[in-house]
Design a protein around this motif. Structure first.
Motif, PDB file in Angstrom:
ATOM      1  N   LYS A  47      -8.292   3.698   4.760  1.00 24.95           N
ATOM      2  CA  LYS A  47      -7.605   3.774   6.049  1.00 24.95           C
ATOM      3  C   LYS A  47      -6.096   3.862   5.877  1.00 24.95           C
ATOM      4  CE  LYS A  47     -11.169   1.257   8.626  1.00 24.95           C
ATOM      5  NZ  LYS A  47     -11.486   0.050   9.449  1.00 24.95           N
ATOM      6  N   ARG A  48      -5.627   3.592   4.653  1.00 19.29           N
ATOM      7  CA  ARG A  48      -4.201   3.657   4.351  1.00 19.29           C
ATOM      8  C   ARG A  48      -3.942   4.965   3.617  1.00 19.29           C
ATOM      9  NH1 ARG A  48      -4.289  -2.631   2.416  1.00 19.29           N
ATOM     10  NH2 ARG A  48      -3.564  -3.556   4.369  1.00 19.29           N
ATOM     11  N   PRO A  49      -3.354   5.942   4.262  1.00 19.54           N
ATOM     12  CA  PRO A  49      -3.259   7.284   3.688  1.00 19.54           C
ATOM     13  C   PRO A  49      -2.286   7.375   2.517  1.00 19.54           C
ATOM     14  CG  PRO A  49      -2.066   7.168   5.761  1.00 19.54           C
ATOM     15  CD  PRO A  49      -2.803   5.869   5.630  1.00 19.54           C
ATOM     16  N   PRO A  50      -2.467   8.395   1.670  1.00 16.23           N
ATOM     17  CA  PRO A  50      -1.601   8.569   0.504  1.00 16.23           C
ATOM     18  C   PRO A  50      -0.214   9.071   0.888  1.00 16.23           C
ATOM     19  CG  PRO A  50      -3.187  10.358   0.635  1.00 16.23           C
ATOM     20  CD  PRO A  50      -3.551   9.384   1.712  1.00 16.23           C
ATOM     21  N   ARG A  51       0.700   8.940  -0.073  1.00 19.06           N
ATOM     22  CA  ARG A  51       2.060   9.448   0.074  1.00 19.06           C
ATOM     23  C   ARG A  51       2.502  10.005  -1.288  1.00 19.06           C
ATOM     24  NH1 ARG A  51       0.971   8.936   4.621  1.00 19.06           N
ATOM     25  NH2 ARG A  51       2.088   7.839   6.312  1.00 19.06           N
ATOM     26  N   MET A  52       3.325  11.030  -1.245  1.00 21.47           N
ATOM     27  CA  MET A  52       3.989  11.524  -2.454  1.00 21.47           C
ATOM     28  C   MET A  52       5.472  11.225  -2.274  1.00 21.47           C
ATOM     29  SD  MET A  52       3.195  13.059  -5.394  1.00 21.47           S
ATOM     30  CE  MET A  52       1.813  14.201  -5.231  1.00 21.47           C
ATOM     31  N   LEU A  53       5.965  10.238  -3.023  1.00 21.72           N
ATOM     32  CA  LEU A  53       7.343   9.758  -2.888  1.00 21.72           C
ATOM     33  C   LEU A  53       8.220  10.460  -3.924  1.00 21.72           C
ATOM     34  CD1 LEU A  53       9.488   7.669  -1.840  1.00 21.72           C
ATOM     35  CD2 LEU A  53       8.582   6.103  -3.576  1.00 21.72           C
ATOM     36  N   ILE A  54       9.338  11.008  -3.467  1.00 23.04           N
ATOM     37  CA  ILE A  54      10.270  11.690  -4.369  1.00 23.04           C
ATOM     38  C   ILE A  54      11.639  11.040  -4.247  1.00 23.04           C
ATOM     39  CG2 ILE A  54      11.375  13.874  -4.991  1.00 23.04           C
ATOM     40  CD1 ILE A  54       8.429  14.206  -2.798  1.00 23.04           C
ATOM     41  N   VAL A  55      12.142  10.470  -5.348  1.00 23.06           N
ATOM     42  CA  VAL A  55      13.474   9.884  -5.411  1.00 23.06           C
ATOM     43  C   VAL A  55      14.301  10.734  -6.359  1.00 23.06           C
ATOM     44  CG1 VAL A  55      14.851   7.855  -5.975  1.00 23.06           C
ATOM     45  CG2 VAL A  55      12.541   7.568  -5.020  1.00 23.06           C
ATOM     46  N   HIS A  56      15.345  11.374  -5.831  1.00 25.86           N
ATOM     47  CA  HIS A  56      16.180  12.259  -6.650  1.00 25.86           C
ATOM     48  C   HIS A  56      17.575  11.658  -6.766  1.00 25.86           C
ATOM     49  CE1 HIS A  56      17.664  16.658  -7.523  1.00 25.86           C
ATOM     50  NE2 HIS A  56      17.956  15.806  -8.494  1.00 25.86           N
ATOM     51  N   TYR A  57      17.925  11.247  -7.974  1.00 28.93           N
ATOM     52  CA  TYR A  57      19.286  10.774  -8.251  1.00 28.93           C
ATOM     53  C   TYR A  57      20.008  11.869  -9.008  1.00 28.93           C
ATOM     54  CZ  TYR A  57      23.134   8.647 -10.772  1.00 28.93           C
ATOM     55  OH  TYR A  57      24.384   8.398 -11.319  1.00 28.93           O
ATOM     56  N   LYS A  58      21.084  12.376  -8.418  1.00 24.09           N
ATOM     57  CA  LYS A  58      21.835  13.472  -9.032  1.00 24.09           C
ATOM     58  C   LYS A  58      23.210  12.957  -9.433  1.00 24.09           C
ATOM     59  CE  LYS A  58      22.414  18.438  -8.652  1.00 24.09           C
ATOM     60  NZ  LYS A  58      22.194  19.639  -7.822  1.00 24.09           N
ATOM     61  N   GLU A  72      -4.598   4.868  -2.263  1.00 28.29           N
ATOM     62  CA  GLU A  72      -5.515   3.738  -2.420  1.00 28.29           C
ATOM     63  C   GLU A  72      -6.907   4.323  -2.583  1.00 28.29           C
ATOM     64  OE1 GLU A  72      -5.395  -0.468  -0.333  1.00 28.29           O
ATOM     65  OE2 GLU A  72      -6.520   0.919   0.930  1.00 28.29           O
ATOM     66  N   ASN A  73      -7.606   3.934  -3.639  1.00 28.74           N
ATOM     67  CA  ASN A  73      -8.908   4.513  -3.974  1.00 28.74           C
ATOM     68  C   ASN A  73     -10.014   3.589  -3.480  1.00 28.74           C
ATOM     69  OD1 ASN A  73     -10.812   6.238  -5.121  1.00 28.74           O
ATOM     70  ND2 ASN A  73     -10.641   5.345  -7.163  1.00 28.74           N
ATOM     71  N   MET A  74     -10.615   3.942  -2.336  1.00 27.82           N
ATOM     72  CA  MET A  74     -11.618   3.090  -1.693  1.00 27.82           C
ATOM     73  C   MET A  74     -12.899   3.881  -1.411  1.00 27.82           C
ATOM     74  SD  MET A  74     -10.180   0.102  -1.473  1.00 27.82           S
ATOM     75  CE  MET A  74     -10.918  -0.847  -0.151  1.00 27.82           C
ATOM     76  N   PRO A  75     -14.032   3.170  -1.216  1.00 29.13           N
ATOM     77  CA  PRO A  75     -15.331   3.851  -1.130  1.00 29.13           C
ATOM     78  C   PRO A  75     -15.962   3.892   0.267  1.00 29.13           C
ATOM     79  CG  PRO A  75     -15.678   1.605  -1.843  1.00 29.13           C
ATOM     80  CD  PRO A  75     -14.201   1.739  -1.517  1.00 29.13           C
ATOM     81  N   TRP A  88       0.869  -1.162   0.000  1.00 29.80           N
ATOM     82  CA  TRP A  88       0.000   0.000   0.000  1.00 29.80           C
ATOM     83  C   TRP A  88       0.914   1.222   0.000  1.00 29.80           C
ATOM     84  CZ3 TRP A  88       0.703  -3.621   3.750  1.00 29.80           C
ATOM     85  CH2 TRP A  88       1.295  -3.206   4.953  1.00 29.80           C
ATOM     86  N   PRO A  89       0.403   2.457  -0.016  1.00 36.21           N
ATOM     87  CA  PRO A  89       1.299   3.601  -0.194  1.00 36.21           C
ATOM     88  C   PRO A  89       2.505   3.636   0.726  1.00 36.21           C
ATOM     89  CG  PRO A  89      -0.944   4.325  -0.501  1.00 36.21           C
ATOM     90  CD  PRO A  89      -1.027   2.875  -0.077  1.00 36.21           C
ATOM     91  N   GLU A  90       2.310   3.475   2.005  1.00 38.16           N
ATOM     92  CA  GLU A  90       3.452   3.553   2.921  1.00 38.16           C
ATOM     93  C   GLU A  90       4.420   2.395   2.720  1.00 38.16           C
ATOM     94  OE1 GLU A  90       4.327   4.501   7.643  1.00 38.16           O
ATOM     95  OE2 GLU A  90       2.306   3.974   6.986  1.00 38.16           O
ATOM     96  N   GLU A  91       3.885   1.202   2.443  1.00 38.42           N
ATOM     97  CA  GLU A  91       4.750   0.042   2.209  1.00 38.42           C
ATOM     98  C   GLU A  91       5.514   0.195   0.894  1.00 38.42           C
ATOM     99  OE1 GLU A  91       6.639  -3.687   2.670  1.00 38.42           O
ATOM    100  OE2 GLU A  91       5.692  -2.281   4.075  1.00 38.42           O
ATOM    101  N   PHE A  92       4.905   0.799  -0.093  1.00 37.30           N
ATOM    102  CA  PHE A  92       5.609   1.093  -1.350  1.00 37.30           C
ATOM    103  C   PHE A  92       6.836   1.951  -1.051  1.00 37.30           C
ATOM    104  CE2 PHE A  92       5.184   1.466  -6.056  1.00 37.30           C
ATOM    105  CZ  PHE A  92       6.170   2.426  -6.293  1.00 37.30           C
TER     106      PHE A  92
END
Length: 524
Positions: free
Chosen positions: A253-264, A330-333, A209-213
């Protein structure tokens, strides 16, 4: 009960790790006859040269078998032989008469892996003199072998009393293939990136789920240099005004996350890769039909592709500057879920009228591309998403859809697709799309009603949030992210589509001119 079930599943999976493909190795000379032999041949005459290390009796027997079977040597044709020489199996793979490319060499490796998957012993592939026009021919075959040999059986029961035959894990040795000495660098990193994406897509949503990703991404990048990883939580996204992605995740119940991976690994403005990361898509309040809904665990294939690409580039120390943004929800109703008719505000201040909560991928990407543009001032933005069923109706499962506000950017992406075999077909963006998405009470609707060009409208919506004049492209991979039939380098299931394409694109990227900034209203 849930805790007990989780513990049982953890115990089961601890006993049944996923099976990896055969390891790939390289040699200058063929080993002693043992296990399986693979011969790529474009015509009958090549047997004498490619099979020159074989004893004359074995070579003659193969020639007679090929003649008897009337083997056509066409690209992808195969013939499996038994009882010849000291080999348990001999597989002949047709290579055709056209010049071999890197993508075709990968197909040869993938075919070799699948055709010898049940061999109990080593596999030897004779590649001497094959594709002299490709400087790293051996390495390309190795990539294909690892990708084609991929399996995922982590959750399958395995009887400890019946261990896997040791010979199934014996190496596939590529003999005489140019460029094999560099396999441990870029090619191996590329396969690792593709396999990371496939694993993330294949895992069930109760495991990823988002956090586990985010957790698994951090683990994959552990120890890799020049990489920074951030994960914006609900509080931080609310502070940044990311109401679009938050609206998608509020029913779970599993909140969203915005993951940022920066390879410089290089200088200059970065390329931003933004991926749709819906770890499960029920459709939300606009609930999907039950048939086939299980496959919506893979609605995060775009996010998997961008982190897999970043991993490949970083582990191979590519001299590039790239930012991968995974927009995870996660898109839930449930009772708190977004409703059709609601209005939300995205990161750049533009408002969205929600017409259909099942058009959620474009909502998470609206915040991702807007944030990526404003924070990183990129040279280009490419988003990738399992966005619409409409793209499959237009292109089938052979092409991903390509949309772009820049012809030179589209050309670079198309060239990368041709080079890697992950091919694209450009579809239109038209001024009339803005009229179809016009809202009476907000800046834009997230969906148009009635018979409409769904793939193009979805692309228009995302592009509407790239408002600083940055060159931008959208890849709709809904029809190519999951295979119901196997390809040489893609077994049935998760394809990991986009990693090879985007890896090539970023390595070869050349800056292009900016475009006119987007209008402030969807109707203009």
């Amino acid at each position: 009960m849930r805790r007990i079930a989780a513990a049982l599943l953890a115990a089961a999976t601890a006993l049944t790790p996923a099976v990896a493909a055969r390891p790939v190795s390289f040699a200058n000379a063929a080993p002693q006859a043992s296990g399986a032999l693979v011969l790529p041949l474009g015509n009958a005459e090549e047997l004498a040269s490619r099979g020159g290390s074989l004893d004359s009796g074995t070579r003659d027997a193969i020639g007679r078998a090929l003649a008897s079977a009337e083997f056509d040597y066409k690209e992808g044709s195969t013939l499996s032989l038994r009882g010849i020489g000291g080999w348990s199996q001999i597989v002949v793979i047709g290579t055709g008469s056209a010049p071999l490319t890197a993508a075709k060499l990968q197909d040869i490796g993938g075919t070799a892996a699948t055709e010898t998957a049940k061999t109990d012993g080593p596999v030897t592939l004779l590649a001497n003199g094959l594709a002299a026009n490709v400087p790293d021919a051996g390495a390309q075959i190795g990539i294909g072998a690892e990708l084609g040999g991929y399996t995922f059986d982590r959750y399958k029961y395995r009887d400890a009393a019946k261990p896997r035959a040791a010979g199934r894990d014996a190496p596939l040795t590529i003999v005489g293939g140019a460029g094999g000495d560099g396999y441990a660098a870029q090619p191996a990193a590329l396969t690792e990136g593709v396999l990371l994406a496939r694993n993330l897509i294949t895992e069930p949503s109760n495991e990823v789920w988002p956090e586990e990703f985010v957790t698994r991404t951090r683990a994959a990048f552990r120890g890799v240099g020049n990489v920074t990883i951030e994960a914006l939580d609900e509080t931080r996204m609310r502070e940044l005004g990311m109401g679009s992605i938050l609206s998608v995740g509020q029913g779970s119940k599993r909140p969203p996350r915005m993951l940022i991976v920066h390879y410089k690994g290089g200088s200059g403005a970065p390329v931003v890769l933004a991926g749709k990361g819906i770890t499960f898509d029920s459709g939300g309040t606009s609930l999907k039909p039950g048939t086939g809904m299980w496959r919506m665990k893979g609605d995060m294939a775009g996010a998997a592709a961008v982190v897999g690409t970043a991993l490949s580039l970083a582990k191979s120390r590519a001299p590039v500057n790239v930012v991968a943004i995974a927009a995870l929800a996660e898109n839930m109703p449930d009772g708190g879920a977004t409703r059709p008719g609601d209005v939300v505000k995205a990161h750049n201040g533009k408002t969205i009228e929600i017409i259909n909560t099942d058009a959620e991928g474009r909502l998470v990407l609206a915040d991702a591309v807007s944030y990526g543009e404003r924070r990183f001032k990129p040279a280009a933005i490419v988003d990738i998403a399992t966005l619409t069923g409409a793209v499959g109706g237009a292109l089938g499962s052979d092409y991903a859809g390509l949309f772009a506000n820049s012809d030179p950017l589209a050309q670079q992406l198309s060239a990368a697709g041709e080079a890697t075999g992950e091919i694209l077909w450009r579809l239109p963006l038209h001024a009339n799309h803005a009229k179809s998405m016009k809202s009476d009470i907000a800046d834009i609707k997230n969906s148009a009603e009635g018979g409409s060009p769904g793939a193009s409208l979805g692309a228009h919506f995302i592009g509407y949030f790239v408002d600083g004049g940055t060159p931008w492209a959208h890849l709709d991979i809904a029809a190519v992210s999951w295979r119901t039939d196997a390809l040489p380098t893609v077994p049935k299931g998760a394809a990991g589509y986009g990693v090879r394409l985007l890896d090539r694109f970023v390595r070869d990227f050349r800056p292009v001119a900016g475009v006119a900034p987007a209008a402030s209203s969807a109707a203009n």
